[in-house]
Enzyme design. Structure first.
Site, PDB file in Angstrom:
ATOM      1  N   LYS A   1       0.812  -1.122   0.078  1.00 30.80           N
ATOM      2  CA  LYS A   1       0.204  -0.332  -0.015  1.00 30.80           C
ATOM      3  C   LYS A   1       0.637   1.150   0.272  1.00 30.80           C
ATOM      4  O   LYS A   1       1.970   1.416   0.169  1.00 30.80           O
ATOM      5  CB  LYS A   1      -1.030   0.460   1.401  1.00 30.80           C
ATOM      6  CG  LYS A   1      -1.863  -0.639   0.672  1.00 30.80           C
ATOM      7  CD  LYS A   1      -2.739  -0.596   2.610  1.00 30.80           C
ATOM      8  CE  LYS A   1      -3.934  -1.536   2.124  1.00 30.80           C
ATOM      9  NZ  LYS A   1      -4.827  -1.791   1.586  1.00 30.80           N
TER      10      LYS A   1
ATOM     11  N   ARG B   1     -10.730 -11.866   1.646  1.00 30.45           N
ATOM     12  CA  ARG B   1     -10.991 -12.228   1.076  1.00 30.45           C
ATOM     13  C   ARG B   1     -11.224 -14.243   0.973  1.00 30.45           C
ATOM     14  O   ARG B   1     -11.532 -14.579   0.828  1.00 30.45           O
ATOM     15  CB  ARG B   1     -12.078 -11.980  -0.425  1.00 30.45           C
ATOM     16  CG  ARG B   1     -10.898 -12.158  -1.387  1.00 30.45           C
ATOM     17  CD  ARG B   1     -11.118 -10.591  -3.048  1.00 30.45           C
ATOM     18  NE  ARG B   1     -11.208  -9.515  -2.444  1.00 30.45           N
ATOM     19  CZ  ARG B   1     -11.901  -8.418  -2.904  1.00 30.45           C
ATOM     20  NH1 ARG B   1     -11.388  -9.489  -4.353  1.00 30.45           N
ATOM     21  NH2 ARG B   1     -11.733  -7.464  -3.136  1.00 30.45           N
TER      22      ARG B   1
HETATM   23  N1  BES Z   1      -8.392  -3.751   4.470  1.00 35.48           N
HETATM   24  C1  BES Z   1      -8.629  -2.970   2.948  1.00 35.48           C
HETATM   25  C2  BES Z   1      -9.306  -2.462   2.342  1.00 35.48           C
HETATM   26  C3  BES Z   1      -9.957  -1.556   3.421  1.00 35.48           C
HETATM   27  C4  BES Z   1      -9.307  -0.022   2.680  1.00 35.48           C
HETATM   28  C5  BES Z   1     -10.306  -0.509   4.399  1.00 35.48           C
HETATM   29  C6  BES Z   1      -9.386   0.970   2.834  1.00 35.48           C
HETATM   30  C7  BES Z   1     -10.509  -0.050   5.045  1.00 35.48           C
HETATM   31  C8  BES Z   1     -10.268   1.358   4.005  1.00 35.48           C
HETATM   32  C9  BES Z   1      -8.043  -4.480   1.783  1.00 35.48           C
HETATM   33  O1  BES Z   1      -7.989  -5.864   2.522  1.00 35.48           O
HETATM   34  C10 BES Z   1      -8.285  -4.048   0.873  1.00 35.48           C
HETATM   35  O2  BES Z   1      -6.313  -3.420   0.924  1.00 35.48           O
HETATM   36  N2  BES Z   1      -8.432  -4.292  -0.570  1.00 35.48           N
HETATM   37  C11 BES Z   1      -8.475  -3.099  -1.544  1.00 35.48           C
HETATM   38  C12 BES Z   1      -8.867  -4.516  -2.696  1.00 35.48           C
HETATM   39  C13 BES Z   1      -8.168  -4.283  -3.682  1.00 35.48           C
HETATM   40  C14 BES Z   1      -6.565  -4.502  -4.261  1.00 35.48           C
HETATM   41  C15 BES Z   1      -9.497  -4.511  -4.737  1.00 35.48           C
HETATM   42  C16 BES Z   1      -8.608  -1.870  -2.028  1.00 35.48           C
HETATM   43  O3  BES Z   1      -9.818  -1.738  -1.493  1.00 35.48           O
HETATM   44  O4  BES Z   1      -8.099  -1.291  -2.200  1.00 35.48           O
HETATM   45 MN    MN Z   2      -6.399  -5.583   1.741  1.00 36.94          MN
END
Ligand code: BES
Ligand code: MN
Ligand code: ZN
Length: 501
Positions: free
Chosen positions: A280, A354
């Site tokens: 990230k 997931r």
């Molecule tokens: N934990 C995150 C989702 C999230 C993001 C929660 C921001 C709260 C605030 C999840 O694991 C994630 O990183 N999701 C990605 C999915 C994508 C790579 C398909 C996202 O939402 O960007």
């Molecule tokens: Mn994630």
């Protein structure tokens, strides 16, 4: 905090403070009217002079009001009488509690629970007041060396109900409010902890601690070795880049008969989500310590359930894991075999939730559940779609979705349903495996749920995406304790149905 209910007239109260409402524009509530009469028009005089308009949330603290036994009278603006709704009621209570806490009243008798809120009874008003109070007074300062606390904090509050007949209802509301608040506090405490303290082992400790605390609760922990035996290749892959072992903690609450099918709650417990190899960006990355908010919500709900001693069987699963980049970490391109046997092509290691949940959802088949609800900070897309106000709800069973929506309205812990149509499944197609873990930019919350839906065909299932609701960002950041209130309400409603109440 000590709570009680009473049914009495305001002028007879001998308290540090009595709290009464004033509507906009400068209109006394029935209780304020009574005080005004006794005090020879003292309050209406002040209003006429322009000291308080009655706008929602305005506060005016009075001392030594003539002929009133209490030391103080707090006038609280409630907005236009006809417009007082649930949200405003809660906000008014919160402001009141903060004011009382800061102005030295250690106890108070509150008449705001007598205000008319459209479609809501005394039970609702008292319970919401208890929950709002506990929410307001919460602070997370266990890791600060110097703790700031009010000099004369609020200790005791009495909520007034209009008739003596409503006293038992009020008492029940307090019991429920306190039980739910205890669960919310537990949820917040665990979620607010930093990821160097709260790791999957810490979650397991909390599960065991709960089992030690309540007779009806027992706990077991599934470690990596066991996961290997079970074929949980997807869950294991996510944790491979972390030195903290993945641990799935299972909390059994046996409140109903032995053979009654359990309700299963599964919480995403990523104690830190760095994104893994698909790392990230740095901004606000610290907030990914809250990626175990689903697990914290399940833990809190189990706690509330035990406090309320509800007559049902519920199993809570905390799917603990940490997503880190490392030489041993899983990578984009990897193909994983899930516990269900289905294979998944990893296109982004940041879509890890997931991958953990799918194996946990297959694992819980063994409990032959009545229904399964998973709770997860699953997608940033949900924050874009619904913001911080509503939890995303998706389900393969309409009656279950409606039950949850009802519970969310009742509790004020709101959710909004999104579709789970097969049309979206196409976005997960893979040339190499059964499907991918990435649905693309469009409808990210729905495609994530579509992924999970492929693992929940054997039971009634609902998915709560709490990415926007589990914590507050910014200066006042912190866990909100959501969706403990909604889930506990759902369970309370379930008991009422079963007992024919
Ligand atoms: N934990 C995150 C989702 C999230 C993001 C929660 C921001 C709260 C605030 C999840 O694991 C994630 O990183 N999701 C990605 C999915 C994508 C790579 C398909 C996202 O939402 O960007
Ligand atoms: Mn994630
Ligand atoms: Zn995540």
């Amino acid at each position: 905090m000590e709570f009680s209910v009473k049914s009495g007239s305001p002028e007879k109260q001998r308290s540090a403070c009595i709290v009464v409402g004033v509507y906009e524009p400068r209109r006394l509530s029935a209780v304020a009217e009574q005080l005004d009469e006794i005090s020879g028009g003292y309050i209406s005089n002040l209003l006429r002079r322009g000291d308080l308009e009655g706008k929602s949330g305005q506060m005016l603290l009075l001392h030594q009001v003539p002929n009133i036994l209490s030391e103080r009278v707090l006038l609280v603006g409630c907005g236009k009488e006809r417009e007082l709704d649930e949200r405003q009621y809660r906000q008014i209570i919160s402001k009141t509690i903060n004011t009382l806490n800061e102005t030295g009243s250690m106890e108070a008798v509150c008449f705001l629970s007598e205000l008319h809120v459209k479609g809501r009874d005394s039970y609702w008003k008292v319970r919401q007041a208890v929950e709002a109070t506990q929410d307001c007074l919460y602070s997370f300062n266990c890791l600060k060396t110097r703790k700031e606390e009010p000099r004369r904090p609020l200790r005791k509050i009495v909520f007034n109900v209009p008739t003596r007949r409503e006293l038992p209802i009020g008492e029940r509301a307090i019991t429920h409010g306190l039980g739910i608040s205890a669960g919310i506090k537990e949820c917040k405490d665990v979620a607010n902890l930093p990821p160097n303290i709260c790791n999957p082992a810490y979650l397991a400790e909390q599960a065991n601690a709960l089992a030690g605390q309540y007779e009806k609760i027992s706990a077991e922990v599934v470690n990596e070795e066991k996961m290997q035996e079970l074929g949980m290749g997807s869950y294991l892959a996510v944790g491979r880049g972390s030195i903290n072992e993945s641990l799935m903690s299972i909390i059994h609450y046996q409140g109903g008969s032995k053979d009654a099918a359990p309700i299963v709650l599964v919480g995403k417990g990523l104690t830190f989500d760095s994104g893994g190899i698909s790392l990230k960006p740095g901004e606000a990355m610290d907030e990914m310590k809250y990626d175990m908010g689903g697990a914290a919500g399940v833990l809190g709900t189990m706690h509330a359930l035990a406090e309320l001693n509800l007559p049902i069987n519920v199993i809570g699963v905390l799917a603990g894991c940490e997503n880190m980049p490392d030489a041993n970490a899983y990578r984009p391109g990897d193909i994983l075999t899930t516990m269900s046997g289905q294979t998944v092509e990893v296109l982004n290691t940041d879509a890890e939730g997931r991958l953990v949940l799918c194996d946990a959802l297959t694992y819980v088949e063994r409990f032959e559940p009545e229904l399964v609800i998973d709770v997860a900070t699953l997608t940033g897309a949900c924050v874009i779609a619904l913001g911080a106000h509503a939890t995303g709800l998706l389900s393969n069973h309409n009656p279950l979705a409606h039950e949850l929506l009802n519970a969310s309205e009742q509790s004020g812990d709101r959710a909004w349903r999104l579709p789970l149509w097969d049309d979206y499944q196409e976005q997960l197609e893979s040339p190499f495996a059964d499907f991918t873990n990435l649905g693309g930019r469009a409808a990210g919350t729905i495609t994530a749920a579509c992924f999970l839906a492929r693992f929940t065909k054997k039971y009634h299932w609902a998915h709560l995406d709490i990415a926007g609701t589990a914590w507050r960002s910014g200066k006042n950041k912190g866990s909100t304790g959501r969706p403990v209130s909604m889930l506990t309400q759902f369970l309370i409603n379930r008991c009422a149905v079963e007992q024919g109440e």
